[in-house]
Structures are given as structure tokens and as C-alpha cells.
Enzyme design. Structure first.
Site, PDB file in Angstrom:
ATOM      1  N   HIS A   1       2.971   3.074  -8.468  1.00 27.59           N
ATOM      2  CA  HIS A   1       2.385   2.274  -8.861  1.00 27.59           C
ATOM      3  C   HIS A   1       3.921   1.823  -9.828  1.00 27.59           C
ATOM      4  O   HIS A   1       4.097  -0.052  -9.356  1.00 27.59           O
ATOM      5  CB  HIS A   1       1.376   1.459  -9.803  1.00 27.59           C
ATOM      6  CG  HIS A   1       0.079   2.499  -9.380  1.00 27.59           C
ATOM      7  ND1 HIS A   1       0.490   1.973  -7.661  1.00 27.59           N
ATOM      8  CD2 HIS A   1      -1.188   2.873  -9.634  1.00 27.59           C
ATOM      9  CE1 HIS A   1      -1.087   2.631  -7.454  1.00 27.59           C
ATOM     10  NE2 HIS A   1      -2.007   3.311  -8.965  1.00 27.59           N
TER      11      HIS A   1
ATOM     12  N   LEU B   1      11.805 -20.423  -4.916  1.00 30.44           N
ATOM     13  CA  LEU B   1      10.615 -19.280  -4.370  1.00 30.44           C
ATOM     14  C   LEU B   1       9.000 -19.466  -4.794  1.00 30.44           C
ATOM     15  O   LEU B   1       8.944 -19.176  -6.200  1.00 30.44           O
ATOM     16  CB  LEU B   1      11.139 -17.833  -4.346  1.00 30.44           C
ATOM     17  CG  LEU B   1      10.232 -16.875  -4.121  1.00 30.44           C
ATOM     18  CD1 LEU B   1       9.602 -17.043  -2.288  1.00 30.44           C
ATOM     19  CD2 LEU B   1      10.929 -15.572  -4.354  1.00 30.44           C
TER      20      LEU B   1
ATOM     21  N   ARG C   1     -11.284   2.018  -9.440  1.00 35.49           N
ATOM     22  CA  ARG C   1     -10.086   3.213  -9.050  1.00 35.49           C
ATOM     23  C   ARG C   1     -10.757   3.948 -11.065  1.00 35.49           C
ATOM     24  O   ARG C   1     -11.558   3.693 -12.028  1.00 35.49           O
ATOM     25  CB  ARG C   1      -9.065   2.791  -9.220  1.00 35.49           C
ATOM     26  CG  ARG C   1      -8.936   3.159  -7.560  1.00 35.49           C
ATOM     27  CD  ARG C   1      -7.062   2.402  -7.379  1.00 35.49           C
ATOM     28  NE  ARG C   1      -6.992   1.890  -6.238  1.00 35.49           N
ATOM     29  CZ  ARG C   1      -5.916   2.626  -5.147  1.00 35.49           C
ATOM     30  NH1 ARG C   1      -4.789   2.285  -6.185  1.00 35.49           N
ATOM     31  NH2 ARG C   1      -6.132   1.552  -3.874  1.00 35.49           N
TER      32      ARG C   1
ATOM     33  N   ASP D   1       0.840  -1.382  -0.095  1.00 34.06           N
ATOM     34  CA  ASP D   1      -0.154  -0.213   0.010  1.00 34.06           C
ATOM     35  C   ASP D   1       0.650   1.216  -0.154  1.00 34.06           C
ATOM     36  O   ASP D   1       2.042   1.409   0.055  1.00 34.06           O
ATOM     37  CB  ASP D   1      -1.018  -0.130   0.937  1.00 34.06           C
ATOM     38  CG  ASP D   1      -2.090   1.047   1.201  1.00 34.06           C
ATOM     39  OD1 ASP D   1      -2.249   1.448  -0.031  1.00 34.06           O
ATOM     40  OD2 ASP D   1      -2.875   1.051   2.069  1.00 34.06           O
TER      41      ASP D   1
END
Ligand code: FPP
Length: 239
Positions: free
Chosen positions: A33, A127, A67, A16
Site C-alpha cells: 500500500h 487537475l 480486512r 488493485d
């Protein structure tokens, strides 16, 4: 449960603060972003060295459609570019990439890219990176409930046999362990519909840092604090 110090195996992050990071500098939200996507690359790169085996990141929630069209399209473009540009590196570095959330509302090209990278990286084990796109915990539980209802209606499942394991197996995260630790950046202390079922016993860490400023060093500090916690899963500490 043991209180022995160890790194959390599964870390989930609510990334965030991208918008605030950009607007506080007088820049469009999308710049935040873009910077956030750079951070994703960095955190994915360092996570295995910090002992993290599973990393789940919240990239787009079921609520984020509210948005502006510009921001939504900009984010979707970022997701596509991330997959296209990072595919070789993720493959080379042993990262298995998966997605959770309802893909049916995403455009066909993005859906194809997502399916392609999931297949390409399916055998990687260093991962496990899971990206939540058009994800909402409630939406996921509703979709799981519908699947269970169908199984019951078609006679394949007895309602008396519905257990926690049945529900877990119907979620988008069926093959993914529950998170040990959920981190939220930017000073907000809400759960925001993220992994509602899976995070039942997770620890939470909230940091004031905005996601574009979140660094591997801060992740390392958070992980070492977690290592000192005693997780009892509802039981009592051993004498
Ligand atoms: C929340 O910040 C962030 C998002 C809704 C998007 C997260 C996306 C990225 C980090 C970029 C790319 C991700 C990938 C996987 C390549 P916000 O916009 O709500 O910030 P604000 O609260 O300051 O407005």
C-alpha cells in the site's frame, strides 16, 4: 458522436494488486500500500500532461472494512499522511482534491484533513483529483435514494419529476462529470462496486500490472489506445 481521437477527460482507476505485490516479495501487505501511495503521487503528477482533466481513484471500498484491523488502520494512516505531506504540492500544481464515499465512518481527524484540503484546493483547475474512501456504488445510490425520498416526503419534489439528472445530482459525484475510461490493474476484471451509475457509458481497460508497478508510460499507452476508440453512447457511427 465524433470518432475524432482525443484523450479521455475523466479517467477513473481501480488501484488493485498492492497486497499481491508485497506478499510475492515476502513483505507485509502494508508495504504494498505504501508503494501504491508512491504510484498515486506519480500518476497525479503526470495526468495533466497526458490531457487528463479529471482523475478518480478508488482508495478504500465499503467492503474493505473486512480486512484486518492492522491493514485498515494502516490504510487510514496512509490517507492522512498523503493529505498532510502532499497538500503544498497539490496546491502549487493546481490540483483540486475532493473525496467521495460515506465519511461518517472515518475518524474525526481524517475527516477534518479531508475537509481542509477540499477547501484549500477548491479554486484549483489544472487537475480534478477525486479520491474514493469508504466508497461503494450501491451505498452511494442508496444514500441518493434516501435524499430523493426525503425531498418527496417533504413535498419539495414530485415523483414524476425524478429523472437521471435528479439522481446524478444526489450522488457524491454531483459536480463531477462521468468517467470516460475506467482502468483496473492486477488482472482482475470486476467492477467491484465502483462508480456503478457514473460508468454506464465508460470504456474499461484491464491490465495485468499490479498497482505498485503501474507507470506513467503504461497510462500513456492506455490513453492512446482509448484515443482510437469510437464512442457512440448507444447511437450509431457517423457515415
Ligand atoms: C487494492 O489492492 C488496493 C487498496 C484496497 C488500497 C488502495 C490504496 C492505495 C493505492 C494507497 C494509498 C492511496 C492514497 C490515495 C494515498 P489489494 O490490497 O486488494 O491487493 P491484492 O488484491 O493484491 O490483495
Amino acid at each position: 458522436m465524433s470518432s475524432e481521437k482525443r484523450a479521455p477527460q475523466h479517467v477513473a482507476i481501480i488501484m488493485d494488486g498492492n497486497g499481491r505485490w508485497a506478499t510475492s516479495r515476502g513483505w507485509p501487505r502494508l508495504v504494498g500500500h505504501r508503494k501504491g501511495a508512491e504510484r498515486v503521487k506519480e500518476i497525479v503528477r503526470c495526468a495533466p500532461d497526458l490531457g487528463v482533466k479529471w482523475l478518480t481513484i478508488y482508495a478504500f471500498s465499503t467492503e474493505n472494512w473486512k480486512r484486518s484491523t492492522e491493514e485498515v488502520l494502516g490504510l487510514m494512516g496512509l490517507f492522512s499522511r498523503y493529505i498532510e505531506r502532499e497538500a503544498d504540492r497539490l496546491s502549487a500544481e493546481g490540483v483540486r482534491m475532493r473525496f467521495i464515499g460515506d465519511r461518517s465512518r472515518l475518524d474525526d481527524r481524517l475527516q477534518r484533513l479531508m475537509a481542509g484540503i477540499e477547501t484549500r484546493t477548491a479554486n484549483n483547475t489544472r487537475l480534478n483529483l477525486t479520491v474514493a474512501i469508504n466508497y461503494g456504488g450501491r451505498d452511494e445510490i442508496i444514500r441518493a435514494g434516501r435524499k430523493i425520498a426525503c425531498e418527496v416526503a417533504e413535498g419539495r419534489l414530485d415523483p414524476a419529476d425524478v429523472t437521471e439528472a435528479t439522481v446524478s445530482a444526489m450522488l457524491d459525484t454531483a459536480d463531477i462529470p462521468d468517467p470516460d475510461l475506467v482502468i483496473r490493474t492486477s488482472g482482475e476484471t470486476r467492477v467491484s462496486n465502483f462508480l456503478l451509475w457514473q460508468a454506464a457509458y465508460a470504456e474499461y481497460e484491464f491490465t495485468e500490472t499490479l498497482w505498485p508497478d503501474f507507470s506513467p508510460a503504461e497510462l500513456e499507452r492506455i490513453l492512446s489506445r482509448f484515443g482510437g476508440r469510437d464512442r457512440r453512447f448507444g447511437g450509431v457511427a457517423p457515415a
